[in-house]
Design a protein around this motif. Structure first.
Motif, PDB file in Angstrom:
ATOM      1  N   GLY A 169      -6.758   6.593  -8.073  1.00 52.61           N
ATOM      2  CA  GLY A 169      -5.878   5.381  -8.022  1.00 52.61           C
ATOM      3  C   GLY A 169      -6.544   4.364  -6.807  1.00 52.61           C
ATOM      4  O   GLY A 169      -5.781   3.641  -6.266  1.00 52.61           O
ATOM      5  N   GLN A 221      -0.803  -1.293  -4.432  1.00 56.63           N
ATOM      6  CA  GLN A 221      -1.795  -0.351  -4.890  1.00 56.63           C
ATOM      7  C   GLN A 221      -1.497   0.872  -4.552  1.00 56.63           C
ATOM      8  O   GLN A 221      -1.152   1.062  -3.147  1.00 56.63           O
ATOM      9  CB  GLN A 221      -3.146  -1.084  -3.973  1.00 56.63           C
ATOM     10  CG  GLN A 221      -4.325  -0.111  -4.579  1.00 56.63           C
ATOM     11  CD  GLN A 221      -5.937  -0.795  -3.775  1.00 56.63           C
ATOM     12  OE1 GLN A 221      -5.778  -1.516  -2.999  1.00 56.63           O
ATOM     13  NE2 GLN A 221      -6.802  -0.290  -4.414  1.00 56.63           N
ATOM     14  N   VAL A 222      -1.609   1.908  -5.197  1.00 56.39           N
ATOM     15  CA  VAL A 222      -1.289   3.127  -4.989  1.00 56.39           C
ATOM     16  C   VAL A 222      -2.572   3.986  -5.143  1.00 56.39           C
ATOM     17  O   VAL A 222      -3.214   4.065  -5.730  1.00 56.39           O
ATOM     18  CB  VAL A 222      -0.242   3.628  -6.106  1.00 56.39           C
ATOM     19  CG1 VAL A 222       0.181   5.262  -5.829  1.00 56.39           C
ATOM     20  CG2 VAL A 222       1.027   2.638  -6.331  1.00 56.39           C
ATOM     21  N   PHE A 223      -2.274   5.002  -3.852  1.00 56.73           N
ATOM     22  CA  PHE A 223      -3.465   5.995  -3.671  1.00 56.73           C
ATOM     23  C   PHE A 223      -3.042   7.226  -4.216  1.00 56.73           C
ATOM     24  O   PHE A 223      -1.633   7.672  -3.733  1.00 56.73           O
ATOM     25  CB  PHE A 223      -3.955   5.712  -2.336  1.00 56.73           C
ATOM     26  CG  PHE A 223      -4.980   4.391  -2.137  1.00 56.73           C
ATOM     27  CD1 PHE A 223      -6.196   4.213  -2.455  1.00 56.73           C
ATOM     28  CD2 PHE A 223      -4.020   3.275  -1.874  1.00 56.73           C
ATOM     29  CE1 PHE A 223      -6.763   2.906  -2.307  1.00 56.73           C
ATOM     30  CE2 PHE A 223      -4.599   1.928  -1.672  1.00 56.73           C
ATOM     31  CZ  PHE A 223      -5.825   1.802  -1.749  1.00 56.73           C
ATOM     32  N   ASN A 246      -0.691   0.966 -11.017  1.00 61.36           N
ATOM     33  CA  ASN A 246      -1.773  -0.193 -10.294  1.00 61.36           C
ATOM     34  C   ASN A 246      -2.175  -1.245 -11.510  1.00 61.36           C
ATOM     35  O   ASN A 246      -2.860  -2.097 -11.132  1.00 61.36           O
ATOM     36  CB  ASN A 246      -3.192   0.728 -10.017  1.00 61.36           C
ATOM     37  CG  ASN A 246      -2.734   1.533  -8.771  1.00 61.36           C
ATOM     38  OD1 ASN A 246      -1.966   0.896  -7.726  1.00 61.36           O
ATOM     39  ND2 ASN A 246      -3.474   2.611  -8.498  1.00 61.36           N
ATOM     40  N   THR A 247      -1.645  -1.069 -12.574  1.00 58.69           N
ATOM     41  CA  THR A 247      -1.937  -2.325 -13.716  1.00 58.69           C
ATOM     42  C   THR A 247      -1.309  -3.405 -13.207  1.00 58.69           C
ATOM     43  O   THR A 247      -1.499  -4.619 -13.741  1.00 58.69           O
ATOM     44  CB  THR A 247      -1.609  -1.871 -14.750  1.00 58.69           C
ATOM     45  OG1 THR A 247      -0.310  -1.517 -14.999  1.00 58.69           O
ATOM     46  CG2 THR A 247      -2.425  -0.568 -15.441  1.00 58.69           C
ATOM     47  N   VAL A 299      -0.181   7.020 -11.602  1.00 61.22           N
ATOM     48  CA  VAL A 299      -0.563   6.014 -10.576  1.00 61.22           C
ATOM     49  C   VAL A 299      -1.146   4.881 -11.270  1.00 61.22           C
ATOM     50  O   VAL A 299      -1.282   3.839 -10.900  1.00 61.22           O
ATOM     51  CB  VAL A 299      -1.422   6.646  -9.453  1.00 61.22           C
ATOM     52  CG1 VAL A 299      -2.443   5.934  -8.751  1.00 61.22           C
ATOM     53  CG2 VAL A 299      -0.630   7.544  -8.636  1.00 61.22           C
ATOM     54  N   ASP A 300      -2.192   5.167 -12.199  1.00 61.92           N
ATOM     55  CA  ASP A 300      -2.919   4.049 -12.935  1.00 61.92           C
ATOM     56  C   ASP A 300      -2.125   3.257 -13.552  1.00 61.92           C
ATOM     57  O   ASP A 300      -2.231   2.006 -13.526  1.00 61.92           O
ATOM     58  CB  ASP A 300      -3.645   4.860 -13.968  1.00 61.92           C
ATOM     59  CG  ASP A 300      -4.936   5.539 -13.510  1.00 61.92           C
ATOM     60  OD1 ASP A 300      -5.296   5.573 -12.108  1.00 61.92           O
ATOM     61  OD2 ASP A 300      -5.439   6.644 -14.240  1.00 61.92           O
ATOM     62  N   THR A 308       0.794  -1.117  -0.039  1.00 62.88           N
ATOM     63  CA  THR A 308       0.025  -0.128   0.001  1.00 62.88           C
ATOM     64  C   THR A 308       0.981   1.194   0.046  1.00 62.88           C
ATOM     65  O   THR A 308       1.813   1.215   0.893  1.00 62.88           O
ATOM     66  CB  THR A 308      -0.863   0.120   1.174  1.00 62.88           C
ATOM     67  OG1 THR A 308      -1.666  -1.501   1.409  1.00 62.88           O
ATOM     68  CG2 THR A 308      -1.953   1.225   1.229  1.00 62.88           C
TER      69      THR A 308
END
Length: 250
Positions: free
Chosen positions: A250, A135-137, A129-130, A125-126, A109
């Motif tokens: 994100g 998981q990036v916020f 996150n692939t 970020v997207d 995280t």
């Protein structure tokens, strides 16, 4: 906990135990005649470290990385000094490399905290996150709403304005040249202009109105920002509280 204070075995243990990595992204750019050029960098790191201290008390482990002090600042170039303008492609590459590095170390995280809301890192970020590694916020705190919530008077907001100046008056008053706060607001910029140049709207660098700034408003704003940050990071941690917080891209 600051990432930079740790040894590499410490960091490995924190990652394995599920700590959230927080990456503050700052900026070096003019902040009007009354504030230092490092405000965005200082604020991003200071609010993240303060939140991490509170989260530690709640049993939510975090590691705060050193703030990245540079970002895209093309809208400030025509003031002639006080900026480091990192090309957007370079900024994206730095963010991508930092996030990939953290994911490869086992952080599942990651929070990207932007001191300058104008820096658009959604695509990076997207992209990260692939991959299944982490998981990036990318939170987007509603700073304008905070001003309204604390009862601040209606003023044109923008850059180096009453919000920024109030935070500075509260948290590091020695950095504020109060006698140089411009007495009148700037014109409203076209925020959708891809060639945005603040010098078209302001001769002093302030966008909006800085005259409503007070240390007491800064205290209330700081507390509101801190509470929101703590709630946000808590809400995305596997051992999260159940409080709902609006999540950014994100």
């Amino acid at each position: 906990m600051r990432y930079g204070d740790c040894t590499w075995p410490d960091i490995a243990r924190h990652a394995a135990s599920g700590a959230t990595a927080i990456v503050p992204f700052g900026c070096t750019e003019q902040q009007g005649p009354h504030l230092p050029v490092d405000f965005d960098t200082w604020f991003a790191e200071a609010i993240c470290v303060a939140a991490a201290d509170r989260l530690d008390e709640q049993g939510v482990p975090t590691l705060v990385l050193p703030a990245v002090p540079f970002g895209p600042t093309p809208e400030h170039r025509n003031f002639g000094s006080g900026f480091v303008d990192l090309p957007r492609a370079v900024h994206d590459a730095v963010a991508r490399a930092a996030l990939t590095s953290l994911a490869s170390q086992g952080f599942q995280t990651i929070v990207v905290w932007r001191g300058c809301g104008g820096h658009d890192l959604r695509a990076v970020v997207d992209e990260v996150n692939t991959t299944p590694a982490a998981q990036v916020f990318l939170p987007a705190p509603p700073l304008g709403e905070f001003w309204t919530e604390i009862g601040g008077p209606p003023v044109l907001s923008g850059h180096a304005d009453s919000f920024t100046t109030s935070i500075s008056l509260y948290r590091r008053p020695d950095s504020v040249r109060a006698d140089l706060i411009p007495p009148a607001p700037s014109d409203e910029p076209d925020w959708n202009d891809p060639e945005l140049d603040f010098a078209r709207y302001s001769t002093n660098g302030v966008i909006g109105d800085a005259t409503a700034a007070t240390a007491e408003r800064g205290r209330l704003l700081w507390q509101r920002c801190l509470d929101w940050t703590v709630d946000y990071v808590s809400s995305i941690h596997p051992a999260a509280s159940s409080r709902a917080v609006p999540l950014g891209p994100g």
